[in-house]
Design an enzyme around this catalytic site. Sequence first.
Site: not given
Length: 433
Positions: A274, A290
């Site tokens: 993360k 994207d």
Amino acid sequence: MEQERRFDEERILNMKTNQYSGFHKLTMEQRAAEVAEFSGLTEEEIGRLTNPGALTNEVADHVIENVIGTYQLPVGVAMNFLINGKEYVIPMVLEEASVVAAASNAAKMARAAGGFTTSYTGNIMIAQVQCIGVANPYFARQNILHHKEEILAIANEKDPVLVKLTGGAKDLEVRIVDSQIGPMVVTHLLVDTGDAMGANAVNTMAEAVAPTIEQLTGGTVKLRILSNLADHRLARATATFTKEAIGGEDVVDGVVAAYAFAAADPYRAATSNKGIMNGIDPVVVATGNDWRGMEAGVHSYCSRGDHYTSLTRWEKDADGNLTGSIELPTPVGLVGGATKIHPAAQACVKILGVKTAAELAQVIAAVGLAQNFAAMRALATDGIQKGHMKLHARNLATVAGATPEQLDAVVAKMVADKKVSVDYAKEILAGMQ
């Protein structure tokens, strides 16, 4: 005044490099002017970032459905990046404090050993054609491969412009996938999409070859769609951080130990990765790409072995320095999509100065490695909260109503007392009044 004059002179001397001294001390307007100077942005282009409303309601209404307005996020720039010998200013769009500063600091430390070195495997995207109900799947697999050139020709008829630009369908893979409804014959079209991300191109090609695959297998084609696990479109980055630049060999050992934890344990790997995406996603968003596809591909790539693991690898070399490496799927492009629709994305691409999808992918890999190093080093030394909480405190003090003149004092008090909350900020402000 003399100190300010010297600072201004130094800033002017550094105007054409990304190694700005005291960049964070400038006003927003001064930072924007410096970035415009570095990147050659016109007044109109820098205005797309500095003036609210660059994405008009009229444009937004054609981007997605049921539009009711627009939503803004801050645009920051990470400094100091040296990638393959070239200097980059990295635009980043996100809301989380400390990320931009951490990336900039990591890039500065990497410069001592030459910055980041990157490479790229090519712009190959995968279109999957799922075929079920095949009586003899292994025979069918070979039959598809026997007719590879015919299938590629059918696919390439759908995009002659892409083929003319040296792209198009280049090869086939055929896999037998066991499932709860029986074996599936899954054909992968490997398509060079050039400087586009390529979703529309590969989906169109998958649709086109479906009837032929049904004829060759005797089965029924169901799904015909791209895969975001773009493992033929990999960007790689490496960097050496000298032990002197990062605080000594104990810090090197601490980072390696933190990496070993992430490599072995999915719970740690999830948080470590993360942190990597903290750097990657903001660049993907800034350039109109994207970020959800990027996330899906990265986490799938980390799950290929017997357990989910770290995206990066950290080691100590023979001289006691820290070496880092990263390899990840990078389904990004500079043609089509929001990159060409969103005016701020166009300005961010110009700031970044990338000319191809390959270059963008490699920059993204370098930023991900830098971001991971920053987090690992913080964990190995003072802990992640020291720097993060100071910046978080600024956010909370602002929410509590601190004026620009009060902000530094309120933040300093919260951090010193180790009480970082909106309520405490309000208590401090009440005392100041």
